[in-house]
Scaffold this motif. Structure first.
Motif, short mmCIF file in Angstrom:
data_model
loop_
_atom_site.label_atom_id
_atom_site.label_comp_id
_atom_site.label_asym_id
_atom_site.label_seq_id
_atom_site.Cartn_x
_atom_site.Cartn_y
_atom_site.Cartn_z
N MET A 48 -10.16 13.54 15.27
CA MET A 48 -10.14 12.28 14.52
C MET A 48 -10.58 12.45 13.07
SD MET A 48 -8.94 9.80 16.34
CE MET A 48 -9.50 8.36 15.43
N ASN A 49 -11.09 13.63 12.68
CA ASN A 49 -11.52 13.84 11.30
C ASN A 49 -10.40 13.64 10.29
OD1 ASN A 49 -14.17 14.30 11.97
ND2 ASN A 49 -14.04 16.51 11.86
N GLY A 50 -9.16 13.76 10.68
CA GLY A 50 -8.05 13.54 9.76
C GLY A 50 -7.74 12.08 9.51
N TYR A 51 -8.30 11.21 10.34
CA TYR A 51 -8.03 9.78 10.23
C TYR A 51 -9.06 9.09 9.33
CZ TYR A 51 -4.69 10.03 14.09
OH TYR A 51 -3.61 10.31 14.87
N TRP A 52 -8.64 8.00 8.73
CA TRP A 52 -9.50 7.16 7.92
C TRP A 52 -10.51 6.49 8.84
CZ3 TRP A 52 -7.65 1.90 5.62
CH2 TRP A 52 -8.56 1.44 4.67
N GLU A 53 -11.79 6.74 8.63
CA GLU A 53 -12.81 6.14 9.48
C GLU A 53 -13.10 4.73 8.98
OE1 GLU A 53 -17.09 7.24 11.51
OE2 GLU A 53 -15.98 8.79 10.41
N SER A 54 -12.21 3.82 9.41
CA SER A 54 -12.24 2.43 8.94
C SER A 54 -11.68 1.51 10.01
CB SER A 54 -11.39 2.31 7.67
OG SER A 54 -11.16 0.96 7.34
N ASP A 55 -12.13 0.28 10.00
CA ASP A 55 -11.55 -0.74 10.88
C ASP A 55 -10.12 -1.07 10.48
OD1 ASP A 55 -13.91 -0.88 12.35
OD2 ASP A 55 -14.67 -2.61 11.22
N ASP A 56 -9.70 -0.64 9.29
CA ASP A 56 -8.35 -0.92 8.80
C ASP A 56 -7.34 0.17 9.16
OD1 ASP A 56 -9.02 -3.38 7.65
OD2 ASP A 56 -9.77 -2.38 5.85
N THR A 126 1.15 7.87 7.40
CA THR A 126 0.92 7.47 6.01
C THR A 126 -0.47 7.96 5.64
OG1 THR A 126 2.27 5.48 6.33
CG2 THR A 126 0.86 5.55 4.37
N TRP A 127 -0.50 8.78 4.59
CA TRP A 127 -1.75 9.36 4.10
C TRP A 127 -2.13 8.70 2.78
CZ3 TRP A 127 -4.32 13.84 6.12
CH2 TRP A 127 -3.71 14.39 7.26
N LYS A 128 -3.44 8.57 2.57
CA LYS A 128 -3.92 8.04 1.30
C LYS A 128 -5.14 8.85 0.87
CE LYS A 128 -5.05 3.71 -1.00
NZ LYS A 128 -5.24 2.26 -0.83
N LYS A 129 -5.21 9.10 -0.43
CA LYS A 129 -6.37 9.79 -0.97
C LYS A 129 -7.42 8.74 -1.29
CE LYS A 129 -7.28 13.67 -4.02
NZ LYS A 129 -6.69 14.50 -5.09
N ILE A 130 -8.51 8.76 -0.52
CA ILE A 130 -9.58 7.78 -0.66
C ILE A 130 -10.86 8.54 -0.99
CG2 ILE A 130 -10.94 5.99 0.52
CD1 ILE A 130 -8.45 5.42 2.24
N ASN A 131 -11.48 8.17 -2.09
CA ASN A 131 -12.71 8.85 -2.54
C ASN A 131 -12.53 10.37 -2.59
OD1 ASN A 131 -14.09 6.36 -2.75
ND2 ASN A 131 -14.59 6.43 -0.58
N GLY A 132 -11.34 10.79 -3.03
CA GLY A 132 -11.08 12.22 -3.21
C GLY A 132 -10.66 12.97 -1.96
N THR A 133 -10.51 12.27 -0.83
CA THR A 133 -10.16 12.92 0.43
C THR A 133 -8.88 12.31 0.99
OG1 THR A 133 -12.50 13.28 0.92
CG2 THR A 133 -10.96 13.43 2.77
N TRP A 134 -7.94 13.19 1.40
CA TRP A 134 -6.71 12.73 2.04
C TRP A 134 -6.99 12.38 3.49
CZ3 TRP A 134 -2.34 11.40 -0.25
CH2 TRP A 134 -2.09 11.86 -1.54
N VAL A 135 -6.62 11.14 3.90
CA VAL A 135 -6.82 10.68 5.26
C VAL A 135 -5.58 9.91 5.73
CG1 VAL A 135 -9.34 10.57 5.20
CG2 VAL A 135 -8.01 8.61 4.42
N ILE A 136 -5.40 9.91 7.03
CA ILE A 136 -4.32 9.14 7.65
C ILE A 136 -4.78 7.68 7.72
CG2 ILE A 136 -2.93 8.77 9.72
CD1 ILE A 136 -3.62 11.81 10.36
N ILE A 137 -3.99 6.78 7.11
CA ILE A 137 -4.33 5.35 7.17
C ILE A 137 -3.45 4.62 8.17
CG2 ILE A 137 -5.29 5.31 4.84
CD1 ILE A 137 -2.66 3.81 4.00
N ALA A 138 -2.30 5.22 8.53
CA ALA A 138 -1.42 4.62 9.53
C ALA A 138 -0.68 5.74 10.26
CB ALA A 138 -0.41 3.67 8.89
#
Length: 142
Positions: A48-56, A126-138
Motif C-alpha cells: 500500500m506504500n504506493g497509494y495515497w494515504e488519504s480518505d480521498d 492515476t498518479w499524482k506528485k503530492i509533497n514531492g512524492t508520486w502516489v496512486i490517487i485512483a
C-alpha cells in the motif's frame, strides 16, 4: 550568433525537461516494482506504500468504488487473507505517460499465479506528485 545561442538554450531546456520526465517515470516504475515485491512477500501494508494515504484515494474494482486508503487496505486483506490466496503478482506495463508536471497515467496488466487458480486483469492508475512524492490517487482494476 544570437540565434545559435537561443537555439542551444532551447535545446538545453528541452533536454532538462525530458530528463525530469524520464526520472519521474522511473520513480513510478520503481514504486510499482516495490509494490510487486511487497505483494510477493505477502506484505500488504508495504504494498500500500504506493497509494495515497488519504480518505480521498479511489479504488474502482468489480465490486464498485472504494473510498480511502484504509478501506482499500481492508478490502485487500479481506480478499487476500494469506500468502496462498495472494499468490505471486506480476505487472506488465503497457503505457506510462506523464499527463502534466504532477500527474501521470499508467495502464497495464496484472497476473496472479496461484495454486488454486490464476487471476488476471487490467488496470489504470492515476498518479499524482503530492509533497514531492508520486502516489496512486485512483486505481481502476478489473
Amino acid at each position: 550568433m544570437k540565434n545559435l545561442f537561443f537555439f542551444i538554450a532551447l535545446l538545453l531546456t528541452h533536454f532538462t525537461f525530458a530528463q525530469k520526465v524520464d526520472k519521474d517515470i522511473d520513480i513510478i516504475k520503481e514504486t510499482l516494482s516495490r509494490q510487486e515485491n511487497a505483494w510477493n512477500r505477502g506484505d500488504l501494508d508495504k504494498f500500500m506504500n504506493g497509494y495515497w494515504e488519504s480518505d480521498d484515494l479511489l479504488f474502482i474494482g468489480k465490486s464498485g468504488v472504494t473510498n480511502g486508503w484504509q478501506a482499500t487496505l481492508d478490502n485487500y486483506k479481506k480478499s487476500y487473507p494469506n500468502t496462498e490466496a495472494m499468490g505471486k503478482l506480476k505487472f506488465n506495463l503497457i503505457k506510462v505517460e506523464k499527463l502534466s508536471k504532477n500527474v501521470a497515467l499508467v495502464i497495464g496488466k496484472w497476473h496472479l499465479s496461484r495454486n488454486k487458480g490464476d487471476l488476471q486483469g487490467h488496470f489504470s492508475l492515476t498518479w499524482k506528485k503530492i509533497n514531492g512524492t508520486w502516489v496512486i490517487i485512483a486505481d481502476h482494476s478489473s
